[in-house]
Design a protein around this motif. Structure first.
Motif, PDB file in Angstrom:
ATOM      1  N   ALA A 102       0.842  -1.203   0.000  1.00 42.03           N
ATOM      2  CA  ALA A 102       0.000   0.000   0.000  1.00 42.03           C
ATOM      3  C   ALA A 102       0.871   1.244   0.000  1.00 42.03           C
ATOM      4  CB  ALA A 102      -0.917   0.004   1.215  1.00 42.03           C
ATOM      5  N   TYR A 103       0.465   2.250  -0.763  1.00 46.18           N
ATOM      6  CA  TYR A 103       1.206   3.508  -0.896  1.00 46.18           C
ATOM      7  C   TYR A 103       0.258   4.683  -0.624  1.00 46.18           C
ATOM      8  CZ  TYR A 103       4.259   0.188  -3.209  1.00 46.18           C
ATOM      9  OH  TYR A 103       5.033  -0.922  -3.487  1.00 46.18           O
ATOM     10  N   ASP A 104       0.836   5.859  -0.397  1.00 41.73           N
ATOM     11  CA  ASP A 104       0.015   7.040  -0.121  1.00 41.73           C
ATOM     12  C   ASP A 104      -1.024   7.256  -1.211  1.00 41.73           C
ATOM     13  OD1 ASP A 104       1.179   7.785   2.296  1.00 41.73           O
ATOM     14  OD2 ASP A 104       2.825   8.818   1.290  1.00 41.73           O
ATOM     15  N   LYS A 105      -0.630   6.979  -2.441  1.00 45.90           N
ATOM     16  CA  LYS A 105      -1.541   7.120  -3.574  1.00 45.90           C
ATOM     17  C   LYS A 105      -1.086   6.168  -4.678  1.00 45.90           C
ATOM     18  CE  LYS A 105       1.106  11.094  -5.290  1.00 45.90           C
ATOM     19  NZ  LYS A 105       1.038  12.528  -5.661  1.00 45.90           N
ATOM     20  N   PRO A 106      -1.943   5.872  -5.639  1.00 43.87           N
ATOM     21  CA  PRO A 106      -1.549   4.985  -6.739  1.00 43.87           C
ATOM     22  C   PRO A 106      -0.639   5.709  -7.731  1.00 43.87           C
ATOM     23  CG  PRO A 106      -3.828   5.684  -7.005  1.00 43.87           C
ATOM     24  CD  PRO A 106      -3.370   6.235  -5.689  1.00 43.87           C
ATOM     25  N   PHE A 107       0.621   5.813  -7.383  1.00 47.82           N
ATOM     26  CA  PHE A 107       1.567   6.654  -8.132  1.00 47.82           C
ATOM     27  C   PHE A 107       1.735   6.220  -9.582  1.00 47.82           C
ATOM     28  CE2 PHE A 107       4.070   3.284  -6.125  1.00 47.82           C
ATOM     29  CZ  PHE A 107       4.829   2.812  -7.178  1.00 47.82           C
ATOM     30  N   TRP A 108       1.506   4.943  -9.863  1.00 52.51           N
ATOM     31  CA  TRP A 108       1.671   4.446 -11.240  1.00 52.51           C
ATOM     32  C   TRP A 108       0.631   5.046 -12.188  1.00 52.51           C
ATOM     33  CZ3 TRP A 108       0.797   1.807  -6.790  1.00 52.51           C
ATOM     34  CH2 TRP A 108      -0.510   1.357  -6.553  1.00 52.51           C
ATOM     35  N   ARG A 109      -0.522   5.422 -11.656  1.00 53.15           N
ATOM     36  CA  ARG A 109      -1.559   5.989 -12.519  1.00 53.15           C
ATOM     37  C   ARG A 109      -1.131   7.333 -13.110  1.00 53.15           C
ATOM     38  NH1 ARG A 109      -7.205   4.856  -9.186  1.00 53.15           N
ATOM     39  NH2 ARG A 109      -6.879   2.610  -8.846  1.00 53.15           N
ATOM     40  N   ALA A 110      -0.348   8.098 -12.346  1.00 46.32           N
ATOM     41  CA  ALA A 110       0.138   9.388 -12.855  1.00 46.32           C
ATOM     42  C   ALA A 110       1.065   9.185 -14.050  1.00 46.32           C
ATOM     43  CB  ALA A 110       0.855  10.141 -11.745  1.00 46.32           C
ATOM     44  N   LYS A 111       1.615   7.990 -14.186  1.00 40.97           N
ATOM     45  CA  LYS A 111       2.480   7.665 -15.325  1.00 40.97           C
ATOM     46  C   LYS A 111       1.683   7.032 -16.468  1.00 40.97           C
ATOM     47  CE  LYS A 111       6.329   6.601 -12.168  1.00 40.97           C
ATOM     48  NZ  LYS A 111       7.284   5.525 -11.753  1.00 40.97           N
ATOM     49  N   GLY A 112       0.359   6.994 -16.326  1.00 42.37           N
ATOM     50  CA  GLY A 112      -0.474   6.400 -17.356  1.00 42.37           C
ATOM     51  C   GLY A 112      -0.470   4.888 -17.344  1.00 42.37           C
ATOM     52  N   LEU A 113      -0.202   4.279 -16.160  1.00 41.61           N
ATOM     53  CA  LEU A 113      -0.105   2.824 -16.052  1.00 41.61           C
ATOM     54  C   LEU A 113      -1.343   2.261 -15.350  1.00 41.61           C
ATOM     55  CD1 LEU A 113       3.636   2.512 -14.980  1.00 41.61           C
ATOM     56  CD2 LEU A 113       2.673   2.288 -17.291  1.00 41.61           C
ATOM     57  N   SER A 114      -1.722   1.070 -15.748  1.00 42.40           N
ATOM     58  CA  SER A 114      -2.918   0.426 -15.205  1.00 42.40           C
ATOM     59  C   SER A 114      -2.667  -0.297 -13.889  1.00 42.40           C
ATOM     60  CB  SER A 114      -3.449  -0.592 -16.221  1.00 42.40           C
ATOM     61  OG  SER A 114      -2.518  -1.659 -16.368  1.00 42.40           O
ATOM     62  N   GLY A 115      -1.404  -0.593 -13.595  1.00 45.25           N
ATOM     63  CA  GLY A 115      -1.092  -1.436 -12.448  1.00 45.25           C
ATOM     64  C   GLY A 115      -1.066  -2.909 -12.799  1.00 45.25           C
ATOM     65  N   GLU A 116      -1.500  -3.270 -14.014  1.00 43.76           N
ATOM     66  CA  GLU A 116      -1.399  -4.651 -14.488  1.00 43.76           C
ATOM     67  C   GLU A 116      -0.013  -4.870 -15.079  1.00 43.76           C
ATOM     68  OE1 GLU A 116      -4.553  -5.838 -17.156  1.00 43.76           O
ATOM     69  OE2 GLU A 116      -5.861  -4.343 -16.227  1.00 43.76           O
ATOM     70  N   ALA A 117       0.611  -5.962 -14.680  1.00 40.76           N
ATOM     71  CA  ALA A 117       1.951  -6.231 -15.191  1.00 40.76           C
ATOM     72  C   ALA A 117       2.238  -7.720 -15.168  1.00 40.76           C
ATOM     73  CB  ALA A 117       3.001  -5.484 -14.367  1.00 40.76           C
ATOM     74  N   LEU A 118       3.122  -8.148 -16.050  1.00 40.47           N
ATOM     75  CA  LEU A 118       3.637  -9.510 -16.094  1.00 40.47           C
ATOM     76  C   LEU A 118       5.147  -9.460 -15.955  1.00 40.47           C
ATOM     77  CD1 LEU A 118       1.670 -10.895 -19.198  1.00 40.47           C
ATOM     78  CD2 LEU A 118       1.121 -11.285 -16.785  1.00 40.47           C
ATOM     79  N   SER A 119       5.720 -10.528 -15.438  1.00 45.09           N
ATOM     80  CA  SER A 119       7.178 -10.579 -15.320  1.00 45.09           C
ATOM     81  C   SER A 119       7.664 -12.000 -15.518  1.00 45.09           C
ATOM     82  CB  SER A 119       7.618 -10.080 -13.936  1.00 45.09           C
ATOM     83  OG  SER A 119       9.021 -10.220 -13.786  1.00 45.09           O
ATOM     84  N   ASP A 120       8.752 -12.149 -16.280  1.00 43.12           N
ATOM     85  CA  ASP A 120       9.354 -13.467 -16.432  1.00 43.12           C
ATOM     86  C   ASP A 120      10.420 -13.716 -15.371  1.00 43.12           C
ATOM     87  OD1 ASP A 120      11.372 -11.809 -17.344  1.00 43.12           O
ATOM     88  OD2 ASP A 120      11.720 -12.893 -19.219  1.00 43.12           O
ATOM     89  N   GLU A 121      10.525 -12.782 -14.419  1.00 41.65           N
ATOM     90  CA  GLU A 121      11.423 -12.955 -13.279  1.00 41.65           C
ATOM     91  C   GLU A 121      10.582 -13.039 -12.004  1.00 41.65           C
ATOM     92  OE1 GLU A 121      14.470  -9.960 -13.082  1.00 41.65           O
ATOM     93  OE2 GLU A 121      14.495  -9.745 -15.257  1.00 41.65           O
ATOM     94  N   GLY A 122      11.046 -13.829 -11.029  1.00 36.28           N
ATOM     95  CA  GLY A 122      10.305 -13.956  -9.776  1.00 36.28           C
ATOM     96  C   GLY A 122      10.756 -12.959  -8.739  1.00 36.28           C
ATOM     97  N   PRO A 123      10.093 -13.019  -7.577  1.00 38.45           N
ATOM     98  CA  PRO A 123       8.992 -13.941  -7.303  1.00 38.45           C
ATOM     99  C   PRO A 123       7.627 -13.399  -7.745  1.00 38.45           C
ATOM    100  CG  PRO A 123       9.519 -12.746  -5.303  1.00 38.45           C
ATOM    101  CD  PRO A 123      10.519 -12.298  -6.354  1.00 38.45           C
ATOM    102  N   VAL A 124       7.474 -12.067  -7.919  1.00 38.96           N
ATOM    103  CA  VAL A 124       6.197 -11.495  -8.367  1.00 38.96           C
ATOM    104  C   VAL A 124       6.097 -11.650  -9.882  1.00 38.96           C
ATOM    105  CG1 VAL A 124       4.801  -9.409  -8.518  1.00 38.96           C
ATOM    106  CG2 VAL A 124       6.173  -9.835  -6.467  1.00 38.96           C
ATOM    107  N   PHE A 125       5.050 -12.356 -10.355  1.00 36.71           N
ATOM    108  CA  PHE A 125       4.984 -12.590 -11.793  1.00 36.71           C
ATOM    109  C   PHE A 125       3.742 -11.997 -12.445  1.00 36.71           C
ATOM    110  CE2 PHE A 125       3.395 -16.366  -9.617  1.00 36.71           C
ATOM    111  CZ  PHE A 125       2.150 -16.547 -10.199  1.00 36.71           C
ATOM    112  N   ILE A 126       2.782 -11.504 -11.655  1.00 31.17           N
ATOM    113  CA  ILE A 126       1.640 -10.800 -12.232  1.00 31.17           C
ATOM    114  C   ILE A 126       1.079  -9.859 -11.174  1.00 31.17           C
ATOM    115  CG2 ILE A 126      -0.005 -12.626 -11.616  1.00 31.17           C
ATOM    116  CD1 ILE A 126      -1.466 -12.019 -14.270  1.00 31.17           C
TER     117      ILE A 126
END
Length: 452
Positions: free
Chosen positions: A300-324
């Motif tokens: 959790a963050y003070d605000k959804p900072f990624w939205r100011a960058k035009g990002l949805s917050g949805e992401a995939l990664s081929d590296e672990g441990p977070v992959f979606i």
């Protein structure tokens, strides 16, 4: 105080399947008792809080055609909100982060062509499998003899396609593609309405979520049943008697009944002693229908900072441990901002809490930048590390299991009926499938007791 007495029916497990079965039996006028081994209801739905906001440690999303759980939630007054999906998605792929807007990430033209080819072949295999009895499908044994990874290799899928399918396998079954049967994979996807329906946010299974969490649905079902739901009552044995009744013995006592609905994952049926013993196929099925392993991390963050960058917050990664990842922030504009990450249990669960936090935040930062390293709150949950009924999100059925043991998955025997999302023919593995399975088992009990 020990539990003693009798009922028309006993339901084992107070997850969505068990509570849905009990609710339906109660509606039909039967006296029903629900025995739950945990100290809470909900099963693989469990809601906690982060930065004061409810978040789901287990089942989270619902989408189009998941009518059973949607109608149940509406009846119980549990509202949904759209999952945030505005802006660009991200993928960390081969050491580089790129953005995209469609379901399929922006890869090279060769990789995209191969993904499309494999998706077409996979969907064609889905259409040839009968969800109700997949072992009867043409080439069922051939499909069941292969793992998903084995099939991908047999059709010469590229390394990139296989890596994308690995991400799907981890989030769907909590296992690697070499651990799940190809027959199970295509049957599961067909039960969800196809790959796009299963994987998409808009128009797909992740389209909406419950701002109050999914466990509230189970809690409200249990509240309506009242004292008939008994917690801390792990079932140890089910005894069948010559007069057709059954005795269910739990840590809180025993109940004699005319019918029993066992609404727990197939693997966990092994924890119950059946007397007399069930035919061998039932026990073998439980041994060959293992739970997957999947963990979750929230920041959790003070605000959804990624939205100011035009990002949805949805992401995939081929590296672990977070992959979606997904954005599950409570508001479109104000804080807090909350990221949900699905985490590879293999490299995560055994770590101390501080290291899990460090690894998860590093995974978020690799996608969304260094701002992700400084949350105002953090929470994770490892389903495979639970003491009671571990594992999830659903069964990771290995090669050979469906064609050998599938006919026994939900076949009633001597007053014992089987429920649980793994037994559903629509939305298997999802909350919706759990509700459907409970209602189907309740109908089987009703027809038996009513003499239909």
């Amino acid at each position: 105080m020990g539990l003693q007495g009798s009922a028309d029916a006993v339901v084992v497990g107070a997850g969505f399947a068990g509570l849905a079965a009990a609710r339906e039996l109660d509606r039909l006028g039967y006296d029903v008792v629900v025995l739950e081994g945990r100290d809470r209801v909900g099963g693989r739905s469990s809601t906690a809080t982060i930065a004061g906001v409810p978040v789901d440690l287990g089942g989270t999303f619902i989408g189009p055609t998941q009518d059973a759980v949607e109608e149940l939630a509406a009846e119980l007054g549990c509202a949904t909100v759209p999952t945030f999906s505005g802006g660009k998605n991200l993928i960390r792929w081969r050491g580089r982060v790129r953005s995209y807007r469609s379901t399929i990430p922006r890869l090279s033209i060769i990789e995209l062509l191969d993904v499309s080819r494999i998706q077409w072949r996979f969907e064609r295999a889905c259409r040839r499998v009968a969800v109700e009895a997949p072992w009867t499908a043409p080439h069922a044994h051939a499909l069941d003899s292969l793992s998903l990874d084995g099939w991908l290799k047999s059709v010469h899928a590229s390394a990139g396609t296989r890596d994308l399918m690995a991400i799907m396998s981890r989030v769907t079954w909590g296992c690697e593609p070499d651990a799940v049967s190809m027959l199970h994979a295509v049957r599961y996807v067909r039960a969800a309405g196809g790959l796009d329906r299963m994987l998409d946010v808009e128009g797909g299974a992740q389209q909406s979520r419950f701002p109050g969490g999914t466990q509230q649905i189970a809690i409200r079902m249990a509240e309506a049943l009242g004292s008939r739901v008994v917690l801390d009552a792990a079932v140890r044995s089910i005894e069948r008697h010559s007069d057709g009744t059954l005795t269910v013995t739990s840590d809180r006592g025993a109940v004699r009944a005319k019918a029993v609905v066992v609404a727990i994952p197939p693997e966990h049926r092994q924890a119950i002693e059946f007397s007399p013993e069930l035919p061998a196929e039932y026990g073998k099925l439980a041994q060959h229908w293992p739970q997957g392993n999947l963990s979750k991390a929230y920041a959790a963050y003070d605000k959804p900072f990624w939205r100011a960058k035009g990002l949805s917050g949805e992401a995939l990664s081929d590296e672990g441990p977070v992959f979606i990842t997904f954005d599950v922030s409570p508001s479109d504009s104000a804080g807090p901002g909350i990221l949900l990450g699905f985490v590879d249990a293999r490299s995560f669960d055994a770590l101390p809490a501080a290291q899990r936090r460090e690894r998860a935040l590093s995974g978020f930062a690799g996608l969304f930048g260094d701002a992700a390293l400084s949350p105002i709150d953090y929470l994770d949950h490892c389903w495979g590390a639970e003491d009671f009924a571990p594992g999830g999100p659903t069964a990771a059925v290995p090669p050979g299991s469906w064609t050998t043991y599938g006919p026994w998955l939900r076949k009633p025997i001597d007053g014992i009926y089987w429920a649980g999302t793994e037994t559903a023919d629509a939305w298997t593995g999802f909350l919706d499938g759990a509700v459907r399975s409970g209602r189907r088992a309740a109908d089987e009990v009703h027809r038996a007791l009513a003499g239909d």
